[in-house]
Every structure is written in structure tokens, then in C-alpha cells.
Design a protein around this motif. Structure first.
Motif, PDB file in Angstrom:
ATOM      1  N   GLU A 216      86.572  60.766  55.669  1.00 28.51           N
ATOM      2  CA  GLU A 216      86.146  59.965  54.524  1.00 28.51           C
ATOM      3  C   GLU A 216      86.728  60.445  53.202  1.00 28.51           C
ATOM      4  OE1 GLU A 216      83.104  63.180  55.256  1.00 28.51           O
ATOM      5  OE2 GLU A 216      84.141  61.669  56.472  1.00 28.51           O
ATOM      6  N   ASN A 217      87.265  61.670  53.171  1.00 25.18           N
ATOM      7  CA  ASN A 217      87.909  62.188  51.967  1.00 25.18           C
ATOM      8  C   ASN A 217      89.357  61.716  51.921  1.00 25.18           C
ATOM      9  OD1 ASN A 217      85.708  63.881  50.944  1.00 25.18           O
ATOM     10  ND2 ASN A 217      86.029  65.039  52.820  1.00 25.18           N
ATOM     11  N   PHE A 218      89.536  60.408  51.747  1.00 26.31           N
ATOM     12  CA  PHE A 218      90.868  59.823  51.772  1.00 26.31           C
ATOM     13  C   PHE A 218      91.540  59.911  50.404  1.00 26.31           C
ATOM     14  CE2 PHE A 218      88.029  56.517  50.316  1.00 26.31           C
ATOM     15  CZ  PHE A 218      88.766  55.882  49.320  1.00 26.31           C
ATOM     16  N   GLY A 219      92.843  59.677  50.397  1.00 24.84           N
ATOM     17  CA  GLY A 219      93.592  59.645  49.150  1.00 24.84           C
ATOM     18  C   GLY A 219      94.350  58.343  49.037  1.00 24.84           C
ATOM     19  N   VAL A 220      94.761  58.009  47.811  1.00 24.91           N
ATOM     20  CA  VAL A 220      95.547  56.815  47.545  1.00 24.91           C
ATOM     21  C   VAL A 220      96.979  57.238  47.228  1.00 24.91           C
ATOM     22  CG1 VAL A 220      95.935  54.945  45.881  1.00 24.91           C
ATOM     23  CG2 VAL A 220      93.634  55.382  46.778  1.00 24.91           C
ATOM     24  N   ALA A 221      97.947  56.666  47.939  1.00 24.80           N
ATOM     25  CA  ALA A 221      99.355  56.980  47.682  1.00 24.80           C
ATOM     26  C   ALA A 221      99.814  56.203  46.456  1.00 24.80           C
ATOM     27  CB  ALA A 221     100.199  56.601  48.899  1.00 24.80           C
ATOM     28  N   THR A 222     100.348  56.906  45.475  1.00 23.95           N
ATOM     29  CA  THR A 222     100.779  56.258  44.240  1.00 23.95           C
ATOM     30  C   THR A 222     102.288  56.385  44.054  1.00 23.95           C
ATOM     31  OG1 THR A 222     100.436  58.267  42.914  1.00 23.95           O
ATOM     32  CG2 THR A 222      98.552  56.784  43.171  1.00 23.95           C
ATOM     33  N   PRO A 223     102.891  55.456  43.316  1.00 25.95           N
ATOM     34  CA  PRO A 223     104.345  55.469  43.117  1.00 25.95           C
ATOM     35  C   PRO A 223     104.860  56.751  42.472  1.00 25.95           C
ATOM     36  CG  PRO A 223     103.476  53.323  42.547  1.00 25.95           C
ATOM     37  CD  PRO A 223     102.283  54.220  42.763  1.00 25.95           C
ATOM     38  N   GLU A 224     104.032  57.389  41.662  1.00 21.06           N
ATOM     39  CA  GLU A 224     104.485  58.611  40.996  1.00 21.06           C
ATOM     40  C   GLU A 224     104.524  59.814  41.921  1.00 21.06           C
ATOM     41  OE1 GLU A 224     101.961  56.151  38.095  1.00 21.06           O
ATOM     42  OE2 GLU A 224     101.833  56.813  40.177  1.00 21.06           O
ATOM     43  N   GLY A 247      92.344  64.048  41.026  1.00 21.85           N
ATOM     44  CA  GLY A 247      91.771  62.717  40.924  1.00 21.85           C
ATOM     45  C   GLY A 247      92.154  61.808  42.069  1.00 21.85           C
ATOM     46  N   SER A 248      91.283  60.889  42.425  1.00 17.80           N
ATOM     47  CA  SER A 248      91.598  59.898  43.439  1.00 17.80           C
ATOM     48  C   SER A 248      90.761  58.662  43.152  1.00 17.80           C
ATOM     49  CB  SER A 248      91.319  60.436  44.849  1.00 17.80           C
ATOM     50  OG  SER A 248      91.874  59.564  45.806  1.00 17.80           O
ATOM     51  N   TYR A 249      90.731  57.749  44.091  1.00 20.63           N
ATOM     52  CA  TYR A 249      89.990  56.511  43.931  1.00 20.63           C
ATOM     53  C   TYR A 249      88.827  56.459  44.910  1.00 20.63           C
ATOM     54  CZ  TYR A 249      93.881  54.617  41.151  1.00 20.63           C
ATOM     55  OH  TYR A 249      94.829  54.393  40.194  1.00 20.63           O
ATOM     56  N   SER A 250      87.744  55.823  44.486  1.00 22.98           N
ATOM     57  CA  SER A 250      86.577  55.658  45.360  1.00 22.98           C
ATOM     58  C   SER A 250      86.662  54.301  46.048  1.00 22.98           C
ATOM     59  CB  SER A 250      85.293  55.719  44.526  1.00 22.98           C
ATOM     60  OG  SER A 250      85.231  54.610  43.628  1.00 22.98           O
ATOM     61  N   LEU A 251      85.876  54.133  47.092  1.00 17.27           N
ATOM     62  CA  LEU A 251      85.821  52.837  47.760  1.00 17.27           C
ATOM     63  C   LEU A 251      85.304  51.754  46.816  1.00 17.27           C
ATOM     64  CD1 LEU A 251      84.576  53.450  51.426  1.00 17.27           C
ATOM     65  CD2 LEU A 251      86.777  52.531  50.670  1.00 17.27           C
ATOM     66  N   GLU A 252      84.424  52.142  45.899  1.00 15.97           N
ATOM     67  CA  GLU A 252      83.907  51.184  44.925  1.00 15.97           C
ATOM     68  C   GLU A 252      85.036  50.626  44.060  1.00 15.97           C
ATOM     69  OE1 GLU A 252      80.446  53.813  45.994  1.00 15.97           O
ATOM     70  OE2 GLU A 252      82.583  54.104  45.568  1.00 15.97           O
ATOM     71  N   GLU A 253      85.940  51.517  43.619  1.00 13.81           N
ATOM     72  CA  GLU A 253      87.059  51.077  42.786  1.00 13.81           C
ATOM     73  C   GLU A 253      88.033  50.209  43.582  1.00 13.81           C
ATOM     74  OE1 GLU A 253      88.284  54.322  39.630  1.00 13.81           O
ATOM     75  OE2 GLU A 253      87.828  55.282  41.548  1.00 13.81           O
ATOM     76  N   ILE A 254      88.263  50.596  44.832  1.00 18.91           N
ATOM     77  CA  ILE A 254      89.158  49.817  45.683  1.00 18.91           C
ATOM     78  C   ILE A 254      88.578  48.427  45.930  1.00 18.91           C
ATOM     79  CG2 ILE A 254      90.062  49.655  48.034  1.00 18.91           C
ATOM     80  CD1 ILE A 254      90.405  52.722  47.939  1.00 18.91           C
ATOM     81  N   LEU A 255      87.273  48.365  46.157  1.00 19.08           N
ATOM     82  CA  LEU A 255      86.601  47.088  46.370  1.00 19.08           C
ATOM     83  C   LEU A 255      86.773  46.179  45.150  1.00 19.08           C
ATOM     84  CD1 LEU A 255      84.713  45.297  48.067  1.00 19.08           C
ATOM     85  CD2 LEU A 255      82.770  46.520  47.044  1.00 19.08           C
ATOM     86  N   ALA A 256      86.739  46.772  43.969  1.00 22.20           N
ATOM     87  CA  ALA A 256      86.843  45.993  42.731  1.00 22.20           C
ATOM     88  C   ALA A 256      88.240  45.425  42.509  1.00 22.20           C
ATOM     89  CB  ALA A 256      86.454  46.862  41.536  1.00 22.20           C
TER      90      ALA A 256
END
Length: 326
Positions: A216-224, A247-256
Motif C-alpha cells: 500500500e506504500n505505493f509511489g507515483v512515477a513522475t517525468p522529472e 513526497g508522494s500522492y495519496s489515493l484521495e488525490e489520485i481519485l480527485a
């Protein structure tokens, strides 16, 4: 995401076990000027400059490699090396990558014949490396640079650190020059540039997202911070920016963000223990993401998407991503 996982993803070809690769500036390979982090502004040209054979090159990071003759025995400590060699019609003398087993590389049977360097990605054994009598050893600068003193005077060591697809193309061209396989290098670059240019022409208006991790401790791959993710602003709506090491993103932010297509890289600490998407499905927010509701969650091969970073791997990423984003 735990700090250990963050550190591991940094070396894992921008992802091996979760975390963020240290951000580094990229350049527009067509203009030589700094490219925007998202990489969406400049159109990719399909033109390829001729590659000239050389025994001495200086790469885009300022690293100089000088050899007495074209290298034939190359040990790969990073998957980018394996990727380039396959593009050039060569195979490594030894490797510690699993990307060669992919059917678009060598396939499992042929890959099994390539000796594996013991010690794993983080701590490859120097004695084992040298036992293969390499003409050249290629590793990741921030992980394998510590091996340089032990290899000095015995073999040549080339530390690489790709931060963008332009860097990957540059390394392809440099190794093509050193090995004298200039025609193969030009062909591989042309093929990749054509794929990218065609994908840009068909840019999707869908919102895409690449996540990685083992739980559940996932990360978001970003272009930078991720070479594969650096392609996505060119082929889709990709509103994800690096938040630094902590820093990373939460599921709440991804949902939004109303994600339409979600690509998932499951990373394993040892033996595989299930898909990341299945683990995240236990969170009630997961089922509310549009991509999940519409069956557009795609588990991808992390060996290719996270670790490959060469033109063959990135070409496969483009093929799979554009098909899913239609």
C-alpha cells in the motif's frame, strides 16, 4: 513510502523496489537546450545524425570512456546496458538484469545462457565481474560508482545515469560508436524516434498515471524522476509532478484527478508476493477511481517499464501505453 523503498527505487532503473530516482536535468536532444520537465512542448524529430565509430567518447554527463579497441566482452550491471546491447545486435558477457528474458529481448531460453553476476544489483561482486575478463563494465553511477577503484587498471568502467529518453538515446549512440556498430545504432534510434513521433501525433486526451511499489506504500512515477514517465506528457494528459524524496500522492488525490488509465508496476522484495493492484484493491477508495471502475488498470512488466530505460524498453512502453490510451 518508507525511506528504504525510496532509496531502492532510485537505483532500480528508476524503479526497482519503490522510491524516487534523484532528479536530474534533461536536455532536448534536438536543440541541445534544457527541455521542460514534462517534455510535452517540443516535437520529436525522426532525423538521426550519423554515428561515427570511435575508441574514445565523452557522454552527455561529461564522462569520458577511452578503449584501445572496440569492446567485445561487456558486463552489464544496469539494464540500460543490456537494452543497448540487444539494440546493437550484441549480448552481454554477464549481467545482473532480468530484462533479457522478455520475449522482445532474448527470451527466457537465450537469456538463461547469459551468466549472472552474483551479489544483486546493489552489491555486485567485483571478483565475479572480473572473472569474465570484460573489456568494458557498464553500471549505474550512483549505485556502482563505488566499484570504480576496484576495476581501475584492470578494465574500463562506464558509469551511466539516464534521466530522460534523450539521455538513453545518447548512451545508445555512444556505445554504438565504441563498438563500431554504427548502422545498428542509427537504426535503433530511428525506430524509437519514429515510434515517439507517431505517438505524439495521436496524443490521447485521457488522464494517465503510473504507480509502483510492493504494497500500500505505493509511489507515483513522475517525468522529472522516471525515464518512462517522461514520455507520458507527450502522449497523454499526465498531471503528476515530483514532490521530492519525501513526497508522494495519496489515493484521495489520485481519485480527485479522474485517472482514465492506470499503469501499475509491481516491485518485489525477493520472491513475488502478489500484484500491487490487488493489494490496493483492499482500500475502498481504489474502486472509485475511474480507471478501476472501467477496467483500465494495467499491470506492466517492471523489468521493462521501470528498469530498462533504453530505446527498446521505451519503445515497448510506448506501444503498450498508446494501445491502452486509445
Amino acid at each position: 513510502m518508507p525511506r528504504t523503498a525510496l532509496r531502492v527505487r532510485r537505483w532500480a532503473a528508476i524503479a526497482v523496489l519503490g522510491g524516487l530516482l534523484a532528479g536530474c536535468g534533461t536536455e532536448n536532444a534536438d536543440s541541445g537546450k534544457p527541455a521542460a520537465a514534462a517534455g510535452a512542448e517540443a516535437r520529436t524529430t525522426t532525423e538521426v545524425r550519423p554515428i561515427e565509430a570511435a575508441t574514445r567518447i565523452t557522454d552527455a554527463k561529461g564522462v569520458t570512456v577511452s578503449l584501445p579497441k572496440p569492446p567485445e566482452r561487456i558486463v552489464c550491471l544496469v539494464a540500460l546496458c543490456d537494452d543497448i546491447l540487444v539494440e546493437l545486435g550484441m549480448t552481454p558477457t554477464a549481467t545482473n538484469s532480468q530484462v533479457l528474458a522478455h520475449p522482445k529481448f532474448l527470451g527466457k531460453e537465450k537469456a538463461a545462457r547469459i551468466p549472472v553476476v552474483p551479489g544483486g544489483f546493489l552489491s555486485p561482486e567485483v571478483e565475479a565481474v572480473l572473472s569474465h575478463k570484460p573489456d568494458l563494465v557498464i553500471g549505474l553511477e550512483d549505485t556502482h560508482g563505488k566499484l570504480a577503484p576496484a576495476l581501475k587498471g584492470v578494465t574500463a568502467f562506464w558509469p551511466v545515469q539516464p534521466g530522460s529518453w534523450q539521455d538513453s538515446v545518447g548512451y545508445l549512440r555512444d556505445l554504438a560508436a565504441l563498438t563500431g556498430r554504427t548502422a545498428q545504432g542509427e537504426k535503433a534510434e530511428k525506430t524509437f524516434r519514429t515510434r515517439l513521433a507517431e505517438a505524439e501525433e495521436r496524443k490521447s486526451d485521457k488522464t494517465a498515471l503510473i504507480i509502483y511499489g510492493s504494497d500500500e506504500n505505493f509511489g507515483v512515477a513522475t517525468p522529472e524522476t522516471d525515464v518512462a514517465a517522461g514520455l507520458f506528457p507527450k502522449i497523454s494528459h499526465y498531471p503528476w509532478k515530483s514532490r521530492g524524496v519525501d513526497g508522494s500522492y495519496s489515493l484521495e488525490e489520485i481519485l480527485a484527478r479522474d485517472v482514465d488509465v492506470l499503469f501499475v508496476e509491481t516491485l518485489s522484495f525477493g520472491a513475488p508476493d502478489g500484484k500491487l493492484s490487488d493489494k490496493l484493491a483492499k482500500n475502498p477508495l481504489w474502486s472509485r477511481i475511474p480507471a478501476v471502475k472501467n477496467g483500465k488498470v494495467i499491470e506492466v512488466d517492471s523489468e521493462v517499464w521501470a528498469k530498462g530505460r533504453g530505446t527498446r524498453s521505451l519503445g515497448l512502453v510506448l506501444d503498450e501505453a498508446t494501445a491502452a490510451l486509445r
